[in-house]
Design an enzyme around this catalytic site. Sequence first.
Site, PDB file in Angstrom:
ATOM      1  N   ASP A 158      39.123  40.417  55.660  1.00  6.61           N
ATOM      2  CA  ASP A 158      38.279  41.335  56.413  1.00  6.61           C
ATOM      3  C   ASP A 158      38.388  42.758  55.856  1.00  6.61           C
ATOM      4  OD1 ASP A 158      37.591  39.246  58.053  1.00  6.61           O
ATOM      5  OD2 ASP A 158      39.078  39.750  59.593  1.00  6.61           O
TER       6      ASP A 158
HETATM    7  N1  URA Z   1      42.286  36.241  59.442  1.00 11.31           N
HETATM    8  C1  URA Z   1      41.583  37.295  59.906  1.00 11.31           C
HETATM    9  O1  URA Z   1      41.284  37.407  61.071  1.00 11.31           O
HETATM   10  N2  URA Z   1      41.215  38.226  59.002  1.00 11.31           N
HETATM   11  C2  URA Z   1      41.518  38.184  57.691  1.00 11.31           C
HETATM   12  O2  URA Z   1      41.167  39.072  56.938  1.00 11.31           O
HETATM   13  C3  URA Z   1      42.260  37.075  57.236  1.00 11.31           C
HETATM   14  C4  URA Z   1      42.631  36.110  58.141  1.00 11.31           C
END
Ligand code: URA
Length: 230
Positions: free
Chosen positions: A102
Amino acid sequence: MRLDRFLSNLPRFSRKDVRFALLADRVKVDGRTIRDPLHEVREFSEILLDDEVLQIGKPARYFMLHKPQGCVSATVDPEHPTVLDLIHEPDKHDLHIAGRLDFNTSGLMLITNDGQWSRRLTQPVTKLPKIYYIETEREMGEHYVAKFAQGFYFAFEDLTTQPAHLTLLDSHRARLSIVEGRYHQVKRMFGFYDNKVTRLHRESMGPLALDPALEPGEYRALTAEEIQQI
Ligand code: URA
């Protein structure tokens, strides 16, 4: 090497499968559909079965990036910097990300032009553990550990997450190992307790750990030994 020999050397193909795949126009070499089993292919011929890359046709490249917060796991984005903006390599648009993170997640990101390698790394059947360091807004309790091991029901996908291993470091910090990579998986798991993840950092993917010498935004090529571990 003859195309039929190249294909029948792959464990998934019998000689008969190879003949059918060729006759069904499923095989492309360097962008052209090839039916001739005797067609000669070389080390740098690009060979596709449907859209799957069986041989990439260019020297394979593999990088480990320390993804900083505030950048998008995409190759292009109209608004924000992308992880590819941090990579200074020729032909970088041939590269893709093996396992997105993310916008505000930091940590290990693997980038390559080898589709088979990245598929091995990310496909759920491989069950490679991904380890995350986590900070949360509210206190976590011991009862979290059993629930993470038991799994969370994700209504959107209609599935229960695979057993995950949560280690509490203190009331607001933990380390989590998961074998899947569902959309926003970690945040949604903590969402079950209405507990917001305030810091998320990927430390490792299977045998590959983020090199501590890499500052956020820095990257390096993988070593031959690291590449072979996947
Ligand atoms: N899980 C999440 O919620 N975000 C990420 O970036 C990776 C795993």
